[in-house]
Design a protein around this motif. Sequence first.
Motif, PDB file in Angstrom:
ATOM      1  N   PHE A  42      84.849 109.155  29.218  1.00 47.90           N
ATOM      2  CA  PHE A  42      84.413 107.942  29.931  1.00 47.90           C
ATOM      3  C   PHE A  42      85.605 107.282  30.620  1.00 47.90           C
ATOM      4  CE2 PHE A  42      80.713 107.375  26.800  1.00 47.90           C
ATOM      5  CZ  PHE A  42      79.872 108.056  27.655  1.00 47.90           C
ATOM      6  N   ALA A  43      86.725 107.247  29.898  1.00 47.22           N
ATOM      7  CA  ALA A  43      87.922 106.622  30.477  1.00 47.22           C
ATOM      8  C   ALA A  43      88.326 107.365  31.743  1.00 47.22           C
ATOM      9  CB  ALA A  43      89.049 106.609  29.464  1.00 47.22           C
ATOM     10  N   GLY A  44      88.227 108.705  31.696  1.00 43.59           N
ATOM     11  CA  GLY A  44      88.571 109.501  32.882  1.00 43.59           C
ATOM     12  C   GLY A  44      87.692 109.150  34.066  1.00 43.59           C
ATOM     13  N   VAL A  45      86.382 109.084  33.819  1.00 42.51           N
ATOM     14  CA  VAL A  45      85.457 108.704  34.891  1.00 42.51           C
ATOM     15  C   VAL A  45      85.806 107.313  35.402  1.00 42.51           C
ATOM     16  CG1 VAL A  45      83.043 108.146  35.409  1.00 42.51           C
ATOM     17  CG2 VAL A  45      83.591 110.173  34.058  1.00 42.51           C
ATOM     18  N   ASN A  46      86.113 106.409  34.471  1.00 36.17           N
ATOM     19  CA  ASN A  46      86.464 105.050  34.881  1.00 36.17           C
ATOM     20  C   ASN A  46      87.766 105.006  35.675  1.00 36.17           C
ATOM     21  OD1 ASN A  46      84.194 103.873  33.847  1.00 36.17           O
ATOM     22  ND2 ASN A  46      85.122 103.388  31.862  1.00 36.17           N
ATOM     23  N   ILE A  47      88.701 105.874  35.333  1.00 33.57           N
ATOM     24  CA  ILE A  47      89.948 105.923  36.109  1.00 33.57           C
ATOM     25  C   ILE A  47      89.618 106.304  37.548  1.00 33.57           C
ATOM     26  CG2 ILE A  47      92.116 107.194  36.476  1.00 33.57           C
ATOM     27  CD1 ILE A  47      92.399 107.393  33.444  1.00 33.57           C
ATOM     28  N   MET A  48      88.754 107.304  37.712  1.00 30.01           N
ATOM     29  CA  MET A  48      88.378 107.709  39.070  1.00 30.01           C
ATOM     30  C   MET A  48      87.695 106.571  39.813  1.00 30.01           C
ATOM     31  SD  MET A  48      87.083 111.609  38.568  1.00 30.01           S
ATOM     32  CE  MET A  48      86.584 111.824  40.270  1.00 30.01           C
ATOM     33  N   GLY A 258      94.542  95.891  35.451  1.00 23.71           N
ATOM     34  CA  GLY A 258      95.562  96.939  35.480  1.00 23.71           C
ATOM     35  C   GLY A 258      96.618  96.648  36.521  1.00 23.71           C
ATOM     36  N   GLY A 259      96.205  96.114  37.631  1.00 21.65           N
ATOM     37  CA  GLY A 259      97.129  95.829  38.731  1.00 21.65           C
ATOM     38  C   GLY A 259      96.643  96.494  39.997  1.00 21.65           C
ATOM     39  N   SER A 260      96.106  95.692  40.931  1.00 19.87           N
ATOM     40  CA  SER A 260      95.545  96.305  42.133  1.00 19.87           C
ATOM     41  C   SER A 260      96.662  96.700  43.086  1.00 19.87           C
ATOM     42  CB  SER A 260      94.569  95.349  42.814  1.00 19.87           C
ATOM     43  OG  SER A 260      95.268  94.439  43.611  1.00 19.87           O
ATOM     44  N   GLY A 261      96.409  97.722  43.885  1.00 18.05           N
ATOM     45  CA  GLY A 261      97.431  98.212  44.793  1.00 18.05           C
ATOM     46  C   GLY A 261      98.451  99.093  44.095  1.00 18.05           C
ATOM     47  N   SER A 262      98.163  99.459  42.853  1.00 16.04           N
ATOM     48  CA  SER A 262      99.039 100.373  42.118  1.00 16.04           C
ATOM     49  C   SER A 262      98.178 101.432  41.446  1.00 16.04           C
ATOM     50  CB  SER A 262      99.847  99.588  41.078  1.00 16.04           C
ATOM     51  OG  SER A 262     100.057 100.359  39.919  1.00 16.04           O
ATOM     52  N   LEU A 263      98.529 102.698  41.653  1.00 14.09           N
ATOM     53  CA  LEU A 263      97.729 103.770  41.048  1.00 14.09           C
ATOM     54  C   LEU A 263      97.915 103.781  39.535  1.00 14.09           C
ATOM     55  CD1 LEU A 263      98.391 106.646  43.609  1.00 14.09           C
ATOM     56  CD2 LEU A 263      96.644 104.881  43.630  1.00 14.09           C
ATOM     57  N   THR A 264      99.148 103.504  39.114  1.00 17.37           N
ATOM     58  CA  THR A 264      99.422 103.425  37.680  1.00 17.37           C
ATOM     59  C   THR A 264      98.557 102.332  37.046  1.00 17.37           C
ATOM     60  OG1 THR A 264     101.692 103.905  38.332  1.00 17.37           O
ATOM     61  CG2 THR A 264     101.314 103.375  36.019  1.00 17.37           C
ATOM     62  N   GLY A 265      98.433 101.227  37.766  1.00 12.76           N
ATOM     63  CA  GLY A 265      97.621 100.120  37.280  1.00 12.76           C
ATOM     64  C   GLY A 265      96.184 100.540  37.032  1.00 12.76           C
ATOM     65  N   ALA A 270      91.959 101.141  33.413  1.00 11.00           N
ATOM     66  CA  ALA A 270      90.730 101.830  33.016  1.00 11.00           C
ATOM     67  C   ALA A 270      90.845 102.402  31.606  1.00 11.00           C
ATOM     68  CB  ALA A 270      90.392 102.939  34.012  1.00 11.00           C
ATOM     69  N   LEU A 271      91.996 102.997  31.319  1.00 11.57           N
ATOM     70  CA  LEU A 271      92.181 103.635  30.014  1.00 11.57           C
ATOM     71  C   LEU A 271      92.152 102.599  28.895  1.00 11.57           C
ATOM     72  CD1 LEU A 271      92.708 106.579  29.277  1.00 11.57           C
ATOM     73  CD2 LEU A 271      95.145 106.093  29.247  1.00 11.57           C
ATOM     74  N   LEU A 272      92.918 101.534  29.104  1.00  9.32           N
ATOM     75  CA  LEU A 272      93.070 100.512  28.067  1.00  9.32           C
ATOM     76  C   LEU A 272      91.763  99.760  27.858  1.00  9.32           C
ATOM     77  CD1 LEU A 272      95.779 100.132  26.727  1.00  9.32           C
ATOM     78  CD2 LEU A 272      96.066  98.012  28.017  1.00  9.32           C
ATOM     79  N   LEU A 273      91.144  99.342  28.959  1.00 11.53           N
ATOM     80  CA  LEU A 273      89.968  98.491  28.816  1.00 11.53           C
ATOM     81  C   LEU A 273      88.705  99.288  28.512  1.00 11.53           C
ATOM     82  CD1 LEU A 273      90.685  95.822  31.560  1.00 11.53           C
ATOM     83  CD2 LEU A 273      91.093  95.707  29.107  1.00 11.53           C
ATOM     84  N   THR A 274      88.759 100.628  28.678  1.00 15.67           N
ATOM     85  CA  THR A 274      87.629 101.433  28.201  1.00 15.67           C
ATOM     86  C   THR A 274      87.745 101.605  26.696  1.00 15.67           C
ATOM     87  OG1 THR A 274      87.665 102.644  30.284  1.00 15.67           O
ATOM     88  CG2 THR A 274      86.323 103.565  28.526  1.00 15.67           C
ATOM     89  N   SER A 275      88.978 101.779  26.216  1.00 14.37           N
ATOM     90  CA  SER A 275      89.120 102.006  24.777  1.00 14.37           C
ATOM     91  C   SER A 275      89.137 100.715  23.965  1.00 14.37           C
ATOM     92  CB  SER A 275      90.371 102.833  24.467  1.00 14.37           C
ATOM     93  OG  SER A 275      91.232 102.898  25.548  1.00 14.37           O
ATOM     94  N   LEU A 276      89.577  99.611  24.594  1.00 14.59           N
ATOM     95  CA  LEU A 276      89.679  98.352  23.836  1.00 14.59           C
ATOM     96  C   LEU A 276      88.362  97.935  23.170  1.00 14.59           C
ATOM     97  CD1 LEU A 276      91.653  96.048  23.041  1.00 14.59           C
ATOM     98  CD2 LEU A 276      90.854  94.818  25.064  1.00 14.59           C
ATOM     99  N   PRO A 277      87.242  97.901  23.922  1.00 17.70           N
ATOM    100  CA  PRO A 277      85.995  97.500  23.256  1.00 17.70           C
ATOM    101  C   PRO A 277      85.632  98.444  22.115  1.00 17.70           C
ATOM    102  CG  PRO A 277      85.705  97.530  25.634  1.00 17.70           C
ATOM    103  CD  PRO A 277      87.032  98.149  25.351  1.00 17.70           C
ATOM    104  N   LEU A 295      90.907  89.348  28.673  1.00 16.53           N
ATOM    105  CA  LEU A 295      90.850  89.458  30.123  1.00 16.53           C
ATOM    106  C   LEU A 295      91.331  88.178  30.807  1.00 16.53           C
ATOM    107  CD1 LEU A 295      89.966  90.896  32.692  1.00 16.53           C
ATOM    108  CD2 LEU A 295      87.705  89.934  32.351  1.00 16.53           C
ATOM    109  N   VAL A 296      90.813  87.038  30.366  1.00 18.56           N
ATOM    110  CA  VAL A 296      91.194  85.763  31.001  1.00 18.56           C
ATOM    111  C   VAL A 296      92.687  85.509  30.817  1.00 18.56           C
ATOM    112  CG1 VAL A 296      90.899  83.257  30.925  1.00 18.56           C
ATOM    113  CG2 VAL A 296      88.901  84.752  30.807  1.00 18.56           C
ATOM    114  N   ILE A 297      93.187  85.823  29.615  1.00 14.41           N
ATOM    115  CA  ILE A 297      94.613  85.587  29.363  1.00 14.41           C
ATOM    116  C   ILE A 297      95.474  86.486  30.258  1.00 14.41           C
ATOM    117  CG2 ILE A 297      96.441  85.859  27.626  1.00 14.41           C
ATOM    118  CD1 ILE A 297      94.278  84.870  25.581  1.00 14.41           C
ATOM    119  N   VAL A 298      95.065  87.767  30.396  1.00 13.77           N
ATOM    120  CA  VAL A 298      95.822  88.670  31.281  1.00 13.77           C
ATOM    121  C   VAL A 298      95.834  88.119  32.703  1.00 13.77           C
ATOM    122  CG1 VAL A 298      95.794  90.928  32.397  1.00 13.77           C
ATOM    123  CG2 VAL A 298      95.518  90.771  29.933  1.00 13.77           C
TER     124      VAL A 298
END
Lengths: 343, 259, 302
Positions: A42-48, A258-265, A270-277, A295-298
């Motif tokens: 799922f995280a992979g799909v979300n990364i895409m 994650g950080g828009s305008g950054s592929l790493t972001g 996607a990876l972190l917030l898919t696994s966090l829940p 999310l709000v704090i970030v």
Amino acid sequence: MKFSKRFKSILPVIGLAALYGLIMLLKSMGIANNYHIQILMFAGVNIMMTLSLNVVNGFTGQFSIGHAGFMSLGAYGSAIITTLILKPSVIPASMEIPVFLLSLLVGGLVAAMVGYLIGLPTLKLKGDYLAIVTLAFGEIVRAGLRLIEPIGAARGMIGVPNYANLAWIFLFVALTLFFVRNIIYSRFGRAWIAIRDNEIAAEAMGIDSTRYKIISFTFSAFIAGVAGGLYAHVVSFIQPDTFSFVKSSDLLVFLYAGGSGSLTGSIVGALLLTSLPEALRFLASWRLVIYALVLVIVMLYSPKGITGGYELPFLRITRKDIYENRGKKISETPLQETKEGDV
Amino acid sequence: MATILSVKNLTIKFGGLVAVEDFSVDVQEGELLAIIGPNGAGKTTVFNMLTGIYKPTSGSIEMDGKNLVGMRPHQFAAHGLARTFQNIRLFHNASVVDNIKMAYTLHSSEKFFPALMRTESVVEQEWELDMEVMRLLKIFNLDQQADLLSKNLPYGPQRKLEIVRAMMLKPKILLLDEPVAGMNVAEIDEIASLIAQIREKFKMTIILIEHHMNFVMPIADRIKVLDFGKTIAEGNPGDIQKNPKVIEAYLGGGYHAIA
Amino acid sequence: MTTFFQLLIYGLQLGSVYALLALGYTMVYGIVGMINFAHGDFLMIGALSTVFLAMAFMNTSSAALSAIQVITIILIAMIGTGLIGVLVEAIAYKPLRDRPRMTALITAVGVSMFLQNFPRALPFIGPNPRPFPRLFPLVQLNLGGVTITSTQLIMLGLSIILMVILYFIVNKTPLGAQMRAVSMDKDAALLMGININVIISLTFFIGAALASSSGIFYASIYPQVDVYMGSWLGTKSFIAAVLGGIGDIRGAMLGGFILGISEIFATSINSNLGYMIGFIVLILILLFKPAGLLGKFSIEKV
């Protein structure tokens, strides 16, 4: 020189293969189980999906908030191929992989075509108005899918063959990263960033903003379509309501946290917030409360997202890379005076 | 000298208000035409019409025998009209090199699918582009800042970068909107020599808007004076300086005195 | 023809809910320039708090609610929700005022998630829908085959009164003049000595209070309340605000009624069509009037 250049270009591939090997090892040792693998898929799909959204929102500076619509078109487009037309019972086993790949292509193309068609009239709208139209688009697709009986209407489609495994997901995430990175560091990516930073100046500098926005939108929709296709073949069951505004806003959250305008972001978000829940499941019904707070704090304390605009070395192309690729050193390249009228 | 841009009776109304009325000019190849006038005279509005950002209510803008009115800004740029902005409009989150590369989009022959695969030929094109940009930056003394984000440049170099970026479009006419606004004397001199350099090296035709008389008078071949959207005087710098209407417009408008 | 009028009445009652909610979107957008995606949840808070307030009042008097009690309940719910709106702005949105719009939008998504899931996690509220008490007397009137209930008349009347009051405040009072000044030019307003923070807080207060009333009215027609009810009603009201011309309060009212009426008519044909119609109307209107029905685009200064 030659060898190190080759080596550098395949290093990410080796790294990815090693990561895959490690996960498989963990699985065979019983540390990672099927549930973990499922989350990773799922995280992979979300990364895409996040990368796809990043192309439009992060790099082109447009506001799509209905990206789940493209995902659903891809999911249904490809599921129709593998479940209704070329279903496992009518094709030989050896044809399963080609049919799967064909279905992903179809999913991507359907989404891209629709992206192109709706981009044409709507990309002239500015900012928030474009955002609301993309939202409307996503909801119209969802409500529309609920009306079509042959694909199960609101009940959805069951029995989509689960062709996609972790290896496929890895491959497609890697391909997406490769393609998105390449396009960002080309004429097209530069035009997108110019439009994002200052649309009036971009136009004045000869950039046909409508055309490049449509290219961005169509390309992004294609990626979302393929991701949707993969998703359908991971879960085996798709339903119009899976791709609601909630899904779109999840993707926005992945992107901006994650950080828009950054592929790493996009990867980290996607990876972190898919696994966090999933990791927070022990909190039962408090889990989404904690998730919302995180999310709000970030957003409040890390305006550039978790990665703060950082880009992994193999996800960017520097000027140095261009020169090295030509077998030259940037510092040694002579910059002779231009001849008259040369510019 | 040949006429390369022919503007006839350009008029624009916002609501009921006439912002510019009957603006006409034939621009000769290689000349430097200055448009001056008090604040709010409609100078920038003329530029916005000449670069397609505003569509004039009536009148024509002819280049190469074609009327450009009604085209989009990027088409004006493609026809050879490149501009800078009064309030600097750089691509702030891109590096200095990338800012200039962005102005090359129009001329680039990179295709989508090869760019996606980053084929050898794309890398080759990127390499050649980078060298071309670096040569241009070296001419204008910006090569040391090549990899800086443009928003991190000081104010003076930002203005300069905007001019260099417009040059990358390989325009027929360069339009400079108040190129020395907010600059100190040393910086003004630098821009003046930069403009001289552009004219000499590239034989560039230039139209510029400016308040600064000390700056305009020595470099302009011809001056047009606008006041309340109307052309009130036209001629060489010497004549303009003596023209009573111009003095009236400047002093009467409460604007800083003509030098 | 009777069916037509019957549907029109349903459309008007739904439209008034949308209009009241859309007003909050449009006011916040006009003043702060952000889309407050958590706005719909104020509707839910209004409805949910009314359920508990009614329970409390019924415990004390143990009979049906009197008119005074109903008015008190509505006022408490509106003021309470308004204060929550002020709190949300102060904690989550205020620090983001000078940041890119998308940041505020994503934060609003987070706030919305919190506002829904926090009550859901509380043991005495939970995820299950609960019935909404009857606040207004239920008398059916028959006008030539068309049925109107007293609830419908009261809520239509009340929402029109609220809208008129709002219109009066914004256009005829010094406070309204300050609000309009802030929405036109924040810096100039600051120079004029207007306390922008107070104006923004007040805008959130009014917006959330109106959302609360729309929640009470909505639950009076469809008497079921759950923590998620605000999200999709919010989305639709936002659509209403945009199609009317976001930033314009008359636009929000107009958009709300257009959306409510078209939705009821479309639903009478097919329920999915009813869901889609708002979005279709929106896209059609934006294609021809890119700033919405009453919205105006300003020319960008170059």
